[in-house]
Enzyme design. Sequence first.
Site, PDB file in Angstrom:
ATOM      1  N   GLY A 249     -30.135  14.656  14.871  1.00 50.35           N
ATOM      2  CA  GLY A 249     -30.580  13.312  14.502  1.00 50.35           C
ATOM      3  C   GLY A 249     -30.920  13.188  13.036  1.00 50.35           C
TER       4      GLY A 249
ATOM      5  N   GLY B  37       0.833  -1.195   0.000  1.00 50.82           N
ATOM      6  CA  GLY B  37       0.000   0.000   0.000  1.00 50.82           C
ATOM      7  C   GLY B  37       0.866   1.242   0.000  1.00 50.82           C
TER       8      GLY B  37
ATOM      9  CD  GLU C 114      -5.575   9.147  -6.001  1.00 48.77           C
ATOM     10  OE1 GLU C 114      -4.805   8.178  -6.077  1.00 48.77           O
ATOM     11  OE2 GLU C 114      -6.247   9.551  -6.958  1.00 48.77           O
TER      12      GLU C 114
ATOM     13  CG  ASN D  37      -4.291  12.721   4.642  1.00 51.49           C
ATOM     14  OD1 ASN D  37      -4.091  12.647   3.428  1.00 51.49           O
ATOM     15  ND2 ASN D  37      -5.325  13.367   5.139  1.00 51.49           N
ATOM     16  CD  GLU D  38      -1.882   8.271   8.513  1.00 54.99           C
ATOM     17  OE1 GLU D  38      -2.702   8.638   9.378  1.00 54.99           O
ATOM     18  OE2 GLU D  38      -2.223   7.922   7.357  1.00 54.99           O
TER      19      GLU D  38
ATOM     20  NE  ARG E 116      11.472  11.128   2.198  1.00 53.05           N
ATOM     21  CZ  ARG E 116      10.799  10.095   1.679  1.00 53.05           C
ATOM     22  NH1 ARG E 116      10.426  10.128   0.399  1.00 53.05           N
ATOM     23  NH2 ARG E 116      10.481   9.067   2.432  1.00 53.05           N
TER      24      ARG E 116
ATOM     25  CB  SER F 254     -11.851   3.428  -8.360  1.00 54.40           C
ATOM     26  OG  SER F 254     -11.836   3.694  -6.978  1.00 54.40           O
TER      27      SER F 254
ATOM     28  CG  PHE G 132      -8.183  -1.295  -1.691  1.00 55.48           C
ATOM     29  CD1 PHE G 132      -9.178  -1.971  -1.001  1.00 55.48           C
ATOM     30  CD2 PHE G 132      -6.895  -1.307  -1.178  1.00 55.48           C
ATOM     31  CE1 PHE G 132      -8.898  -2.639   0.189  1.00 55.48           C
ATOM     32  CE2 PHE G 132      -6.606  -1.965   0.001  1.00 55.48           C
ATOM     33  CZ  PHE G 132      -7.612  -2.634   0.689  1.00 55.48           C
TER      34      PHE G 132
ATOM     35  NE  ARG H 158     -34.543  20.546  14.691  1.00 57.30           N
ATOM     36  CZ  ARG H 158     -35.488  19.791  15.236  1.00 57.30           C
ATOM     37  NH1 ARG H 158     -36.744  19.904  14.814  1.00 57.30           N
ATOM     38  NH2 ARG H 158     -35.184  18.910  16.157  1.00 57.30           N
TER      39      ARG H 158
END
Length: 417
Positions: A376, A167, A399, A402-403, A411, A194, A192, A303
């Site tokens: 709700g 991955g 893509e 985010n890590e 870097r 698409s 995975f 509301r």
Amino acid sequence: MALRFRQRRTAAQICHILHRNLAPRQKRCILTGSSIDPAHGLGDDQRQIQQVALDFAQNELAPNMQQWDAEEIFPVESLRKAASLGFGAVYCSDQFGGTGLSRLDASVIFEALATGCCSTTAYISIHNMCAWMIDKFASDDLRSKWIPKLASMEAFASYCLTEPGAGSDAASLITSAKKDGQDYVLNGAKAFISGAGKSDVYVVMCRTGDQGAKGVSCILVEKGSPGLSFGKKEKKVGWNSHPASIVSFDDCRVPQRNLVGVEGQGFSIAMRGLNGGRINVASCSLGAALAAIQHARGHMKVRKQFGKTLDSFQYLQFRLAEMATQLVASRLMVRNAATSLDNKDPNAVALCSMAKLFATEECFKICNDAMQIFGGYGYLKDYPVQQYMRDTRVHCILEGTNEIMRLLVARDILTER
């Protein structure tokens, strides 16, 4: 009709063609003139292109969004209508039928389309990424064969990088391609993916050489190739208007002429494609967040609780202000990164990573906060805010997680220059 330009056109000419091919429009409320108006900072031509995309989102995507999600419909005809407006190969050159717009233009388009259906727009953005990789790196024979079909969405494309065991560490992929006569023989699997099973061409990253990034090549595998098969359709939290499944290669034979670029260039092609892909998916997040804010604002005005409409409570006013600020900050980062790609800025990789990291996380929070404002009702599938939340959650994962975006930015900052 598809936009297949024989000569270079100005943005104004493109706008004229887009408008000519659009059905009679309904104006879509996008809080025009407010601080979150997505037209802020755009030129006249970009505003026209944006309006075409917003009209299409209102007339074609939004009325079907919830049905496509609930019934997991891949909306082929609607996708082809989008392509007829020039959205099938937005930033491919016009030589073989691309629309010839910029990455910034594409970001504006994908944000606008995603206000109508984030999931469907996300597939359009992936398709565009594949089309660009073919247009940029493939031979003229492959370009002339595929770009016109992809631009019109007569054919659909899927991007095949991730594997069951590879991955974030994409360079460790093991799907192999070995030469045999005039063919490559592929073995392995991608996860995975698409559009799997629906797409007509698969842009596959596979190993033709030694371990590591330099042993990876890019090969086009056409639907119907012997040895190509698909796993069961995955049951996803969101992104339900296009299928995803395992794509398997079992002694899958592909002509050597389907090599994109040269052997060993595949990882570079994949990463360059992903720079744009990160801008695309962040742009989809922007559109979903904008739509979520619109719905939350409308709900607050009607509301009532404790005898007053929700828009009179200062806490919710402040929450809405925070959501608007998150959206505008995200949009500025995404458009700045898109411009860096257009200008071939040496810092583009880090800027795209920053934009994807920030925008996808902040826009998911916006959608989640909009759902909270609905109380709700927001948890019911009768109301679209829960779908914006579900569809944008995966943007923090794909893509490049985010890590990994944090890793790329760190870097860049720590590199000695």
